[in-house]
Design a protein around this motif. Structure first.
Motif, PDB file in Angstrom:
ATOM      1  N   SER A 161       0.834  -1.195   0.000  1.00 46.52           N
ATOM      2  CA  SER A 161       0.000   0.000   0.000  1.00 46.52           C
ATOM      3  C   SER A 161       0.868   1.245   0.000  1.00 46.52           C
ATOM      4  O   SER A 161       2.050   1.203   0.320  1.00 46.52           O
ATOM      5  CB  SER A 161      -0.934  -0.010   1.212  1.00 46.52           C
ATOM      6  N   LEU A 162       0.266   2.372  -0.339  1.00 49.85           N
ATOM      7  CA  LEU A 162       1.010   3.625  -0.441  1.00 49.85           C
ATOM      8  C   LEU A 162       1.680   4.016   0.863  1.00 49.85           C
ATOM      9  O   LEU A 162       2.779   4.530   0.874  1.00 49.85           O
ATOM     10  CB  LEU A 162       0.078   4.755  -0.875  1.00 49.85           C
ATOM     11  N   HIS A 163       1.001   3.777   1.999  1.00 47.87           N
ATOM     12  CA  HIS A 163       1.576   4.235   3.257  1.00 47.87           C
ATOM     13  C   HIS A 163       2.778   3.403   3.692  1.00 47.87           C
ATOM     14  O   HIS A 163       3.471   3.767   4.626  1.00 47.87           O
ATOM     15  CB  HIS A 163       0.516   4.328   4.367  1.00 47.87           C
ATOM     16  N   GLU A 164       3.065   2.310   2.990  1.00 47.40           N
ATOM     17  CA  GLU A 164       4.248   1.515   3.292  1.00 47.40           C
ATOM     18  C   GLU A 164       5.448   1.954   2.465  1.00 47.40           C
ATOM     19  O   GLU A 164       6.569   1.571   2.736  1.00 47.40           O
ATOM     20  CB  GLU A 164       3.958   0.032   3.045  1.00 47.40           C
ATOM     21  N   LEU A 165       5.226   2.771   1.445  1.00 44.00           N
ATOM     22  CA  LEU A 165       6.310   3.252   0.603  1.00 44.00           C
ATOM     23  C   LEU A 165       6.958   4.474   1.250  1.00 44.00           C
ATOM     24  O   LEU A 165       6.267   5.319   1.805  1.00 44.00           O
ATOM     25  CB  LEU A 165       5.776   3.631  -0.781  1.00 44.00           C
ATOM     26  N   PRO A 166       8.283   4.604   1.155  1.00 46.86           N
ATOM     27  CA  PRO A 166       8.927   5.783   1.745  1.00 46.86           C
ATOM     28  C   PRO A 166       8.579   7.037   0.949  1.00 46.86           C
ATOM     29  O   PRO A 166       8.491   7.006  -0.273  1.00 46.86           O
ATOM     30  CB  PRO A 166      10.415   5.457   1.651  1.00 46.86           C
ATOM     31  N   LEU A 167       8.381   8.129   1.678  1.00 49.51           N
ATOM     32  CA  LEU A 167       8.112   9.407   1.033  1.00 49.51           C
ATOM     33  C   LEU A 167       9.422  10.075   0.654  1.00 49.51           C
ATOM     34  O   LEU A 167      10.387  10.038   1.405  1.00 49.51           O
ATOM     35  CB  LEU A 167       7.372  10.337   1.999  1.00 49.51           C
ATOM     36  N   SER A 168       9.428  10.699  -0.496  1.00 48.65           N
ATOM     37  CA  SER A 168      10.604  11.453  -0.901  1.00 48.65           C
ATOM     38  C   SER A 168      10.694  12.717  -0.050  1.00 48.65           C
ATOM     39  O   SER A 168       9.710  13.153   0.558  1.00 48.65           O
ATOM     40  CB  SER A 168      10.506  11.830  -2.380  1.00 48.65           C
ATOM     41  N   LEU A 169      11.866  13.312  -0.040  1.00 51.84           N
ATOM     42  CA  LEU A 169      12.048  14.564   0.687  1.00 51.84           C
ATOM     43  C   LEU A 169      11.110  15.633   0.133  1.00 51.84           C
ATOM     44  O   LEU A 169      10.490  16.386   0.893  1.00 51.84           O
ATOM     45  CB  LEU A 169      13.503  15.026   0.593  1.00 51.84           C
ATOM     46  N   ASP A 170      10.973  15.692  -1.175  1.00 53.18           N
ATOM     47  CA  ASP A 170      10.076  16.678  -1.779  1.00 53.18           C
ATOM     48  C   ASP A 170       8.636  16.480  -1.330  1.00 53.18           C
ATOM     49  O   ASP A 170       7.931  17.447  -1.044  1.00 53.18           O
ATOM     50  CB  ASP A 170      10.153  16.616  -3.308  1.00 53.18           C
ATOM     51  N   ALA A 171       8.187  15.226  -1.255  1.00 54.03           N
ATOM     52  CA  ALA A 171       6.818  14.939  -0.814  1.00 54.03           C
ATOM     53  C   ALA A 171       6.625  15.332   0.647  1.00 54.03           C
ATOM     54  O   ALA A 171       5.594  15.906   1.012  1.00 54.03           O
ATOM     55  CB  ALA A 171       6.492  13.465  -1.019  1.00 54.03           C
ATOM     56  N   HIS A 184     -11.165  19.030  -0.826  1.00 58.59           N
ATOM     57  CA  HIS A 184     -10.844  18.952  -2.250  1.00 58.59           C
ATOM     58  C   HIS A 184      -9.369  19.132  -2.583  1.00 58.59           C
ATOM     59  O   HIS A 184      -8.975  18.870  -3.717  1.00 58.59           O
ATOM     60  CB  HIS A 184     -11.678  19.971  -3.031  1.00 58.59           C
ATOM     61  N   HIS A 185      -8.582  19.575  -1.621  1.00 61.96           N
ATOM     62  CA  HIS A 185      -7.167  19.787  -1.916  1.00 61.96           C
ATOM     63  C   HIS A 185      -6.248  19.057  -0.931  1.00 61.96           C
ATOM     64  O   HIS A 185      -5.453  18.205  -1.327  1.00 61.96           O
ATOM     65  CB  HIS A 185      -6.849  21.287  -1.931  1.00 61.96           C
ATOM     66  N   HIS A 186      -6.344  19.399   0.343  1.00 56.39           N
ATOM     67  CA  HIS A 186      -5.376  18.906   1.323  1.00 56.39           C
ATOM     68  C   HIS A 186      -5.529  17.407   1.629  1.00 56.39           C
ATOM     69  O   HIS A 186      -4.532  16.679   1.642  1.00 56.39           O
ATOM     70  CB  HIS A 186      -5.441  19.732   2.608  1.00 56.39           C
ATOM     71  N   LEU A 187      -6.744  16.956   1.877  1.00 55.06           N
ATOM     72  CA  LEU A 187      -6.938  15.520   2.153  1.00 55.06           C
ATOM     73  C   LEU A 187      -6.541  14.654   0.961  1.00 55.06           C
ATOM     74  O   LEU A 187      -5.833  13.655   1.150  1.00 55.06           O
ATOM     75  CB  LEU A 187      -8.373  15.236   2.591  1.00 55.06           C
ATOM     76  N   PRO A 188      -6.945  14.987  -0.267  1.00 58.58           N
ATOM     77  CA  PRO A 188      -6.503  14.164  -1.402  1.00 58.58           C
ATOM     78  C   PRO A 188      -4.980  14.154  -1.572  1.00 58.58           C
ATOM     79  O   PRO A 188      -4.395  13.117  -1.868  1.00 58.58           O
ATOM     80  CB  PRO A 188      -7.189  14.811  -2.609  1.00 58.58           C
ATOM     81  N   LYS A 189      -4.329  15.294  -1.353  1.00 57.82           N
ATOM     82  CA  LYS A 189      -2.870  15.357  -1.477  1.00 57.82           C
ATOM     83  C   LYS A 189      -2.216  14.430  -0.450  1.00 57.82           C
ATOM     84  O   LYS A 189      -1.294  13.679  -0.770  1.00 57.82           O
ATOM     85  CB  LYS A 189      -2.375  16.785  -1.273  1.00 57.82           C
ATOM     86  N   MET A 190      -2.713  14.455   0.774  1.00 56.83           N
ATOM     87  CA  MET A 190      -2.149  13.611   1.827  1.00 56.83           C
ATOM     88  C   MET A 190      -2.477  12.139   1.592  1.00 56.83           C
ATOM     89  O   MET A 190      -1.646  11.271   1.855  1.00 56.83           O
ATOM     90  CB  MET A 190      -2.635  14.098   3.192  1.00 56.83           C
ATOM     91  N   ALA A 191      -3.673  11.870   1.097  1.00 54.01           N
ATOM     92  CA  ALA A 191      -4.049  10.484   0.799  1.00 54.01           C
ATOM     93  C   ALA A 191      -3.218   9.941  -0.355  1.00 54.01           C
ATOM     94  O   ALA A 191      -2.761   8.793  -0.317  1.00 54.01           O
ATOM     95  CB  ALA A 191      -5.543  10.399   0.484  1.00 54.01           C
ATOM     96  N   ASP A 192      -2.986  10.756  -1.367  1.00 56.31           N
ATOM     97  CA  ASP A 192      -2.170  10.331  -2.503  1.00 56.31           C
ATOM     98  C   ASP A 192      -0.742  10.008  -2.071  1.00 56.31           C
ATOM     99  O   ASP A 192      -0.095   9.137  -2.654  1.00 56.31           O
ATOM    100  CB  ASP A 192      -2.140  11.401  -3.594  1.00 56.31           C
ATOM    101  N   ALA A 193      -0.261  10.710  -1.061  1.00 63.52           N
ATOM    102  CA  ALA A 193       1.093  10.464  -0.541  1.00 63.52           C
ATOM    103  C   ALA A 193       1.127   9.254   0.391  1.00 63.52           C
ATOM    104  O   ALA A 193       2.204   8.814   0.789  1.00 63.52           O
ATOM    105  CB  ALA A 193       1.606  11.695   0.195  1.00 63.52           C
ATOM    106  N   GLY A 194      -0.044   8.709   0.738  1.00 61.89           N
ATOM    107  CA  GLY A 194      -0.101   7.544   1.620  1.00 61.89           C
ATOM    108  C   GLY A 194      -0.016   7.882   3.090  1.00 61.89           C
ATOM    109  O   GLY A 194       0.148   6.994   3.928  1.00 61.89           O
ATOM    110  N   ILE A 195      -0.174   9.153   3.436  1.00 60.25           N
ATOM    111  CA  ILE A 195      -0.085   9.593   4.832  1.00 60.25           C
ATOM    112  C   ILE A 195      -1.386   9.324   5.574  1.00 60.25           C
ATOM    113  O   ILE A 195      -1.384   9.031   6.760  1.00 60.25           O
ATOM    114  CB  ILE A 195       0.239  11.107   4.888  1.00 60.25           C
TER     115      ILE A 195
END
Length: 124
Positions: free
Chosen positions: A15-25, A82-93
């Protein structure tokens, strides 16, 4: 088709939340005060989960406290949904269930460490 032929998908079950986030993300997530407020809210909830409405209220209070004025409730709610939750969900946070209006944070040590460092830099 052999029984083992279906096992090639095992690596794709990550799943996405198991992948490491890049520094930029990481920096992108922490760059916005409403996303930081959302993280603070979730970290203070049992099992790192809470309701969308409570998260909205928390973000309004925190942003208002830091900016010296209360933002409009509807504006914050729309921005979060419409912006913040989708961005965080897309990052797997986080996971955000629209039907139940619940948000769940997935622990991420790198994000939490970066958050602490960003807060040290804040000019509150």
């Amino acid at each position: 088709m052999s029984p083992d032929s279906g096992s090639s998908d095992d690596g794709d079950d990550c799943s996405l939340h198991e992948l490491p986030l890049s520094l930029d993300a990481l920096l992108d997530i922490l760059a916005n005060h409403r996303r930081r407020a959302l993280l603070e809210y979730l970290w203070n909830q049992p099992q790192n989960a809470g309701s969308f409405e409570e998260a909205t209220e928390y973000a309004i209070l925190e942003v208002g406290r830091k900016q010296g004025r209360q933002p409009n409730h509807d504006d914050v709610q729309v921005e979060l949904q419409h912006h913040h939750l989708p961005k965080m969900a897309d990052a797997g946070i986080i996971d955000y269930d629209i039907r139940s209006q619940t948000i769940r944070y997935h622990e991420n040590e790198r994000l939490e460490t970066a958050y602490d460092r960003v807060c040290d830099l804040a000019l509150d």
